[in-house]
Motif scaffolding. Structure first.
Motif, PDB file in Angstrom:
ATOM      1  N   LYS A  50      10.956   4.348  -5.196  1.00 25.22           N
ATOM      2  CA  LYS A  50      11.929   5.378  -5.851  1.00 25.22           C
ATOM      3  C   LYS A  50      11.221   5.974  -6.863  1.00 25.22           C
ATOM      4  CE  LYS A  50      16.270   4.769  -4.869  1.00 25.22           C
ATOM      5  NZ  LYS A  50      17.902   4.751  -5.088  1.00 25.22           N
ATOM      6  N   MET A  51      10.538   5.197  -7.908  1.00 23.33           N
ATOM      7  CA  MET A  51       9.926   5.400  -9.053  1.00 23.33           C
ATOM      8  C   MET A  51       8.681   6.218  -8.966  1.00 23.33           C
ATOM      9  SD  MET A  51      11.167   2.250 -11.512  1.00 23.33           S
ATOM     10  CE  MET A  51      10.970   0.705 -10.069  1.00 23.33           C
ATOM     11  N   LEU A  52       8.058   5.743  -7.778  1.00 24.91           N
ATOM     12  CA  LEU A  52       6.690   6.428  -7.502  1.00 24.91           C
ATOM     13  C   LEU A  52       6.958   7.847  -6.872  1.00 24.91           C
ATOM     14  CD1 LEU A  52       4.636   3.591  -5.831  1.00 24.91           C
ATOM     15  CD2 LEU A  52       4.204   4.538  -8.075  1.00 24.91           C
ATOM     16  N   LYS A  53       8.112   7.880  -6.085  1.00 22.24           N
ATOM     17  CA  LYS A  53       8.325   9.169  -5.619  1.00 22.24           C
ATOM     18  C   LYS A  53       8.632  10.226  -6.540  1.00 22.24           C
ATOM     19  CE  LYS A  53      11.038  11.632  -2.071  1.00 22.24           C
ATOM     20  NZ  LYS A  53      11.159  13.024  -3.120  1.00 22.24           N
ATOM     21  N   ASN A  54       9.439   9.682  -7.599  1.00 21.05           N
ATOM     22  CA  ASN A  54       9.970  10.547  -8.627  1.00 21.05           C
ATOM     23  C   ASN A  54       8.628  10.941  -9.626  1.00 21.05           C
ATOM     24  OD1 ASN A  54      11.604  11.857 -10.550  1.00 21.05           O
ATOM     25  ND2 ASN A  54      12.323   9.892 -11.616  1.00 21.05           N
ATOM     26  N   PHE A  55       7.799  10.136  -9.816  1.00 20.72           N
ATOM     27  CA  PHE A  55       6.515  10.525 -10.685  1.00 20.72           C
ATOM     28  C   PHE A  55       5.903  11.726  -9.424  1.00 20.72           C
ATOM     29  CE2 PHE A  55       1.872  10.555 -11.178  1.00 20.72           C
ATOM     30  CZ  PHE A  55       1.810  10.689 -12.259  1.00 20.72           C
ATOM     31  N   ASN A  56       5.651  11.337  -8.501  1.00 23.00           N
ATOM     32  CA  ASN A  56       4.995  12.355  -7.382  1.00 23.00           C
ATOM     33  C   ASN A  56       5.613  13.702  -7.614  1.00 23.00           C
ATOM     34  OD1 ASN A  56       2.638  12.694  -5.661  1.00 23.00           O
ATOM     35  ND2 ASN A  56       4.343  12.974  -3.958  1.00 23.00           N
TER      36      ASN A  56
ATOM     37  N   LYS B  91      -2.721  -6.294  -9.888  1.00 20.23           N
ATOM     38  CA  LYS B  91      -1.034  -6.275 -10.248  1.00 20.23           C
ATOM     39  C   LYS B  91      -0.826  -5.055 -11.365  1.00 20.23           C
ATOM     40  CE  LYS B  91      -0.535  -9.340 -14.460  1.00 20.23           C
ATOM     41  NZ  LYS B  91       0.150 -10.322 -15.036  1.00 20.23           N
ATOM     42  N   ARG B  92      -1.819  -4.598 -12.111  1.00 20.12           N
ATOM     43  CA  ARG B  92      -1.725  -3.377 -12.935  1.00 20.12           C
ATOM     44  C   ARG B  92      -1.832  -2.054 -12.255  1.00 20.12           C
ATOM     45  NH1 ARG B  92      -1.452  -5.655 -17.983  1.00 20.12           N
ATOM     46  NH2 ARG B  92      -2.859  -7.478 -18.512  1.00 20.12           N
ATOM     47  N   ARG B  93      -1.911  -2.159 -10.939  1.00 17.59           N
ATOM     48  CA  ARG B  93      -2.319  -0.922 -10.386  1.00 17.59           C
ATOM     49  C   ARG B  93      -1.479   0.278 -10.498  1.00 17.59           C
ATOM     50  NH1 ARG B  93      -1.096  -0.187  -4.636  1.00 17.59           N
ATOM     51  NH2 ARG B  93      -3.165   0.852  -4.344  1.00 17.59           N
ATOM     52  N   LEU B  94      -0.126  -0.142 -10.453  1.00 20.15           N
ATOM     53  CA  LEU B  94       1.018   0.989 -10.823  1.00 20.15           C
ATOM     54  C   LEU B  94       1.129   1.263 -12.099  1.00 20.15           C
ATOM     55  CD1 LEU B  94       3.460  -0.212  -7.832  1.00 20.15           C
ATOM     56  CD2 LEU B  94       1.408   1.046  -7.709  1.00 20.15           C
ATOM     57  N   GLU B  95       0.647   0.631 -13.126  1.00 25.38           N
ATOM     58  CA  GLU B  95       1.106   0.972 -14.504  1.00 25.38           C
ATOM     59  C   GLU B  95       0.935   2.396 -14.583  1.00 25.38           C
ATOM     60  OE1 GLU B  95       2.771  -0.166 -17.093  1.00 25.38           O
ATOM     61  OE2 GLU B  95       1.647  -1.854 -17.478  1.00 25.38           O
ATOM     62  N   GLY B  96       1.803   3.081 -15.285  1.00 27.38           N
ATOM     63  CA  GLY B  96       1.654   4.247 -15.792  1.00 27.38           C
ATOM     64  C   GLY B  96       2.465   5.266 -14.701  1.00 27.38           C
ATOM     65  N   PHE B  97       2.742   4.979 -13.451  1.00 23.62           N
ATOM     66  CA  PHE B  97       3.245   5.709 -12.292  1.00 23.62           C
ATOM     67  C   PHE B  97       4.811   5.536 -12.182  1.00 23.62           C
ATOM     68  CE2 PHE B  97      -1.413   5.364 -11.691  1.00 23.62           C
ATOM     69  CZ  PHE B  97      -1.722   6.636 -12.041  1.00 23.62           C
ATOM     70  N   LEU B  98       5.124   4.429 -12.749  1.00 23.63           N
ATOM     71  CA  LEU B  98       6.820   4.333 -12.686  1.00 23.63           C
ATOM     72  C   LEU B  98       7.547   5.389 -13.270  1.00 23.63           C
ATOM     73  CD1 LEU B  98       7.117   0.681 -11.924  1.00 23.63           C
ATOM     74  CD2 LEU B  98       6.272   2.259 -10.295  1.00 23.63           C
ATOM     75  N   PHE B  99       7.928   6.233 -13.076  1.00 28.69           N
ATOM     76  CA  PHE B  99       8.562   7.424 -13.855  1.00 28.69           C
ATOM     77  C   PHE B  99       9.782   6.933 -14.519  1.00 28.69           C
ATOM     78  CE2 PHE B  99      10.171  11.387 -15.145  1.00 28.69           C
ATOM     79  CZ  PHE B  99       8.996  12.226 -15.885  1.00 28.69           C
ATOM     80  N   PRO B 100       9.781   7.034 -15.850  1.00 26.19           N
ATOM     81  CA  PRO B 100      10.974   6.736 -16.601  1.00 26.19           C
ATOM     82  C   PRO B 100      12.082   7.749 -16.345  1.00 26.19           C
ATOM     83  CG  PRO B 100       9.459   7.100 -18.214  1.00 26.19           C
ATOM     84  CD  PRO B 100       8.689   7.487 -16.678  1.00 26.19           C
TER      85      PRO B 100
ATOM     86  N   ASP C  69       0.866  -1.251  -0.052  1.00 25.93           N
ATOM     87  CA  ASP C  69      -0.018  -0.149  -0.145  1.00 25.93           C
ATOM     88  C   ASP C  69       0.952   1.384  -0.095  1.00 25.93           C
ATOM     89  OD1 ASP C  69      -2.195   1.813   0.104  1.00 25.93           O
ATOM     90  OD2 ASP C  69      -2.652   1.296   2.142  1.00 25.93           O
ATOM     91  N   PHE C  70       1.283   1.527  -1.167  1.00 30.91           N
ATOM     92  CA  PHE C  70       2.040   2.764  -1.155  1.00 30.91           C
ATOM     93  C   PHE C  70       1.203   4.160  -0.992  1.00 30.91           C
ATOM     94  CE2 PHE C  70       4.358  -0.392  -3.858  1.00 30.91           C
ATOM     95  CZ  PHE C  70       5.463  -0.440  -3.462  1.00 30.91           C
ATOM     96  N   GLN C  71       1.704   5.053  -0.256  1.00 34.43           N
ATOM     97  CA  GLN C  71       1.080   6.206   0.101  1.00 34.43           C
ATOM     98  C   GLN C  71       0.797   7.378  -0.756  1.00 34.43           C
ATOM     99  OE1 GLN C  71      -1.243   6.072   2.979  1.00 34.43           O
ATOM    100  NE2 GLN C  71      -0.813   3.876   2.777  1.00 34.43           N
ATOM    101  N   TYR C  72       0.480   7.233  -1.988  1.00 33.70           N
ATOM    102  CA  TYR C  72       0.375   8.375  -2.948  1.00 33.70           C
ATOM    103  C   TYR C  72      -1.116   8.637  -3.267  1.00 33.70           C
ATOM    104  CZ  TYR C  72       5.473   7.691  -3.095  1.00 33.70           C
ATOM    105  OH  TYR C  72       6.904   7.785  -2.886  1.00 33.70           O
ATOM    106  N   ASP C  73      -1.350   9.932  -3.340  1.00 32.41           N
ATOM    107  CA  ASP C  73      -2.926  10.194  -3.710  1.00 32.41           C
ATOM    108  C   ASP C  73      -3.354   9.918  -5.093  1.00 32.41           C
ATOM    109  OD1 ASP C  73      -1.492  12.219  -4.963  1.00 32.41           O
ATOM    110  OD2 ASP C  73      -2.588  14.094  -3.903  1.00 32.41           O
TER     111      ASP C  73
END
Length: 236
Positions: free
Chosen positions: A84-90, A58-67, A44-48
């Motif tokens: 680390k990738m989600l934080k970068n997206f945020n 399993k696809r819930r993070l698709e799109g949010f792992l910032f390249p 449960d990653f805490q991002y709004d």
């Protein structure tokens, strides 16, 4: 025992899917694909921008792992690598971009879904990117053209299933069958495609097709589009 942990730099290309990213991380000995899929679905990653109701998918993070280029530990914890990738997206999806998404009447996830289609269709051609964005928005706002009919959404499905390409595939991602947006993002878009999704070119185009030069020609009406598709210039 106090030894320095080995680090590795990994470049995540724009438009990569979760599967491609996880395969890449395993190849670089960061984590195993299995661990990464498990964390992606259940942690449960805490991002709004993430909906807690999708936990287990399993696809819930698709799109949010910032390249981007990342430095990971070898044998890292899967949740830390993903975070680390989600934080970068945020960080990259700034207050300005959030405000713009609300102005357009879309959630962040819907904007990322649009951006992921732009990324896959237009690649790194700036002119194409803004015009592909305009076609998607024009169709979403159209009374008559309810389906986006974007091939990349089908390729996303068949990459997982191994099926032949067909516009008849029964999937919530198949934009030849479903009206409006597909079920979610079809890859992890870079900032240029995200900005194009939020600030599309103004046009009255509703169709586009690949030309022999590898860019796209754009059309207002179906007949002009079909005439081009039947011509020698068509590159599809």
């Amino acid at each position: 025992r106090g030894g320095k942990r080995v680090e590795v730099d990994v470049v995540i290309p724009e438009g990569y899917t979760l599967k491609q990213i996880f395969t890449l991380l395993e190849a670089n000995n960061v984590c195993t694909e299995k661990e990464l899929w498990d964390a992606a679905a259940n942690e449960d990653f805490q991002y709004d921008f993430l909906d807690p109701a999708t936990l287990g998918d399993k696809r819930r993070l698709e799109g949010f792992l910032f390249p981007d280029t990342y430095r990971f530990f070898v044998s890292d914890s899967p949740s830390r690598a993903i975070d680390k990738m989600l934080k970068n997206f945020n960080d990259k999806f700034t207050a300005e971009l959030r405000t713009r998404a609300s102005e357009l009447g879309y959630s962040i996830r819907e904007i990322i879904t649009i951006a992921s289609m732009i990324e896959r269709e237009a690649g790194d051609d700036d002119t194409d990117r803004d015009l592909v964005a305009s076609v998607i928005h024009n169709r979403l706002n159209s009374r008559n053209l309810k389906r986006l009919e974007i091939d990349a959404t089908i390729y996303y499905v068949i990459a997982e299933t191994g099926q032949e390409f067909s516009t008849k595939i029964d999937s919530p991602y198949n934009t030849y069958m479903v009206e409006g947006l597909p079920a979610g993002p079809i890859g992890n878009p870079g900032i240029a495609s995200i900005r194009a999704a939020l600030y599309p070119e103004t046009s009255n185009y509703y169709y586009y097709a690949l030309n022999k030069q590898g860019t796209h020609n754009f059309f207002r009406d179906y007949d002009a589009h079909q005439a081009f598709v039947k011509s020698d210039e068509y590159g599809g």
